[in-house]
Design a protein around this motif. Structure first.
Motif, short mmCIF file in Angstrom:
data_model
loop_
_atom_site.label_atom_id
_atom_site.label_comp_id
_atom_site.label_asym_id
_atom_site.label_seq_id
_atom_site.Cartn_x
_atom_site.Cartn_y
_atom_site.Cartn_z
N CYS A 214 10.85 -19.71 -12.36
CA CYS A 214 9.41 -19.82 -12.18
C CYS A 214 8.72 -19.57 -13.52
CB CYS A 214 8.91 -18.79 -11.16
SG CYS A 214 9.58 -19.01 -9.50
N ILE A 215 7.78 -20.44 -13.87
CA ILE A 215 7.06 -20.26 -15.13
C ILE A 215 5.58 -20.56 -14.93
CG2 ILE A 215 9.09 -20.95 -16.48
CD1 ILE A 215 7.57 -23.59 -17.12
N ASN A 216 4.76 -20.02 -15.84
CA ASN A 216 3.36 -20.42 -15.96
C ASN A 216 3.28 -21.56 -16.97
OD1 ASN A 216 2.70 -16.95 -15.89
ND2 ASN A 216 2.31 -18.33 -14.20
N PRO A 217 2.41 -22.54 -16.75
CA PRO A 217 2.35 -23.69 -17.67
C PRO A 217 1.76 -23.30 -19.02
CG PRO A 217 0.57 -23.80 -16.05
CD PRO A 217 1.45 -22.65 -15.64
N ASP A 218 2.11 -24.07 -20.04
CA ASP A 218 1.61 -23.77 -21.39
C ASP A 218 0.67 -24.85 -21.91
OD1 ASP A 218 3.35 -25.84 -21.81
OD2 ASP A 218 4.31 -24.97 -23.58
N GLU A 219 0.26 -25.79 -21.04
CA GLU A 219 -0.48 -26.96 -21.52
C GLU A 219 -1.83 -26.63 -22.14
OE1 GLU A 219 1.04 -26.87 -18.62
OE2 GLU A 219 2.18 -28.72 -18.27
N ASP A 220 -2.60 -25.72 -21.52
CA ASP A 220 -3.98 -25.53 -21.98
C ASP A 220 -4.21 -24.22 -22.72
OD1 ASP A 220 -3.74 -23.72 -19.96
OD2 ASP A 220 -5.39 -24.50 -18.73
#
Length: 398
Positions: A145-151
């Motif tokens: 499980c990860i948090n996104p890094d896009e923004d």
């Protein structure tokens, strides 16, 4: 991707492939993996990447053992001769979490928050469920499980293409309806469920532009998320009601202050207004969507808010939030949109003069100046709002 679709995909996907769930904090990734482990009858083992100090937390630490080396030679007569020597050699002592005797669901949590050397050590494990001579029992599954890094919202590392290729990657976006269905069977306070039904944009951290804008640049600013509503607000409200804490204006003030620390100021204000109105038998959603507002309901609104302008203002805000959450029907000038605009007009007109002026100035006129779409919609469907605004903005007319 919602949970219903993910369940179908996992049913037919290769169980030996590692799965990565990418989603906002507090949206329920870890809890859903825990549910899968129970459903599949697998022991759940969680490894937190952020706890790894170095690659040794994955590969294990070296230890020295004595090992006998045996080899053979042939003498000049063709006889085979056995030789033995004992040496000290270094082997890896595997970490406890890798030593499993039964199939497990191994959750590699937040792997993009770990050190690079630790992440590289995971590559063999996530590809083949083994590391050197240690292998997970047959039937095991690996999830991450990860948090996104896009923004840039999260302080996480970007995984490279080789690391990502070892996973099947899915955006984890369970619907509001899926959360509501889950909440109804997991003891979440009914007022919270009713609030989210009426105002779904307050469930997750980045679905409400106004809230996001209000915390930009602020240190440790809170936004609502599913985990906070479930494990913090629901418990706080349940415990407070047990001691009758929220039955006075002072108690409601404490409620706002407490919940603001859990889901942020904006969400706390909206929820407490909704909570207080529901206790007064004045449900903003039911009233704004009523087919007909009878005299008794309008009299009740006037009575409840006659001495409390702040509460009346909160009630009007709750009504207009419903309009904002249902813009398509409002802006398409459907019968519902016309009905809601008529009801809002009647509700405001039944308020006491001071409360009416405040509601029109602070809610309707403020939304017009901010070019809110819902404000344009109600004025288009009910032009009489223009006169209300003119009266509220001109003391001489009043």
């Amino acid at each position: 991707m919602n949970i219903k679709t993910l369940n179908v995909i996992l049913k037919y996907a290769n169980p030996k492939r590692s799965v990565m769930l990418k989603g906002w904090h507090g949206i329920g990734k870890t809890e859903w993996v825990e549910h899968l482990a129970a459903e599949w009858g697998l022991k759940l083992v969680i490894w937190h990447a952020s706890h790894a100090a170095d690659a040794g937390d994955i590969t294990g630490l070296p230890k020295s053992i004595k090992e006998k080396i045996i080899w053979y030679t042939t003498d000049e007569n063709g006889q085979r001769i056995k030789h033995e020597e004992e040496h000290e050699v270094t082997v890896m002592c595997p970490p406890r979490w890798m030593l499993q005797k039964e199939p497990v669901l191994l959750l590699l949590d937040e792997i993009n928050r770990g050190l690079s050397m630790a992440m590289n050590a995971l590559m063999q494990l996530t590809n083949s469920q083994e590391y050197d001579d240690i292998k997970l029992p047959e039937g095991s599954r690996i999830f991450s499980c990860i948090n996104p890094d896009e923004d840039g919202s999260y302080d996480v590392s970007r995984l490279d293409a080789a690391q990502i290729s070892r996973f099947d990657v899915y955006d984890f976006t369970p619907t509001v309806e899926e959360w509501i269905e889950w909440a109804r069977t997991h003891g979440v306070h009914k007022s919270i469920i009713d609030f989210i039904v009426a105002h779904p944009r307050y469930l997750d951290p980045y679905t409400n532009d106004d809230l996001v804008h209000s915390v930009n640049g602020k240190d440790c600013a809170k936004l609502p998320d599913r985990r906070a509503w479930t494990t913090a607000v629901s418990v706080f409200v349940t415990n407070g009601e047990r001691d009758h804490l929220f039955e006075t204006p002072q108690g409601l003030t404490i409620m706002v202050q407490g919940i603001a620390g859990m889901v942020g100021n904006g969400a706390a204000d909206m929820y407490v207004d909704f909570y207080a109105n529901s206790k007064n038998a004045l449900n903003p959603v039911k009233i704004i969507t009523a087919k007909e507002l009878d005299d008794g309901t309008l009299a009740k609104i006037k009575e409840v808010f006659s001495n409390d302008v702040t509460a009346g203002l909160g009630f009007i805000k709750s009504c207009t939030m419903y309009l904002e959450d249902n813009l398509s029907e409002l802006l398409n000038k459907t019968n519902n949109g016309k009905l809601w605009s008529e009801n809002l007009y009647e509700i405001i007109n039944c308020l006491t003069p001071d409360c009416k002026v405040t509601a029109v100035s602070d809610v309707i006129y403020a939304a017009v100046t901010e070019r809110k779409a819902w404000a344009k919609g109600v004025i288009t469907l009910k032009p009489e709002f223009k006169e209300l605004i003119r009266e509220a903005r001109n003391p001489l007319i009043r």
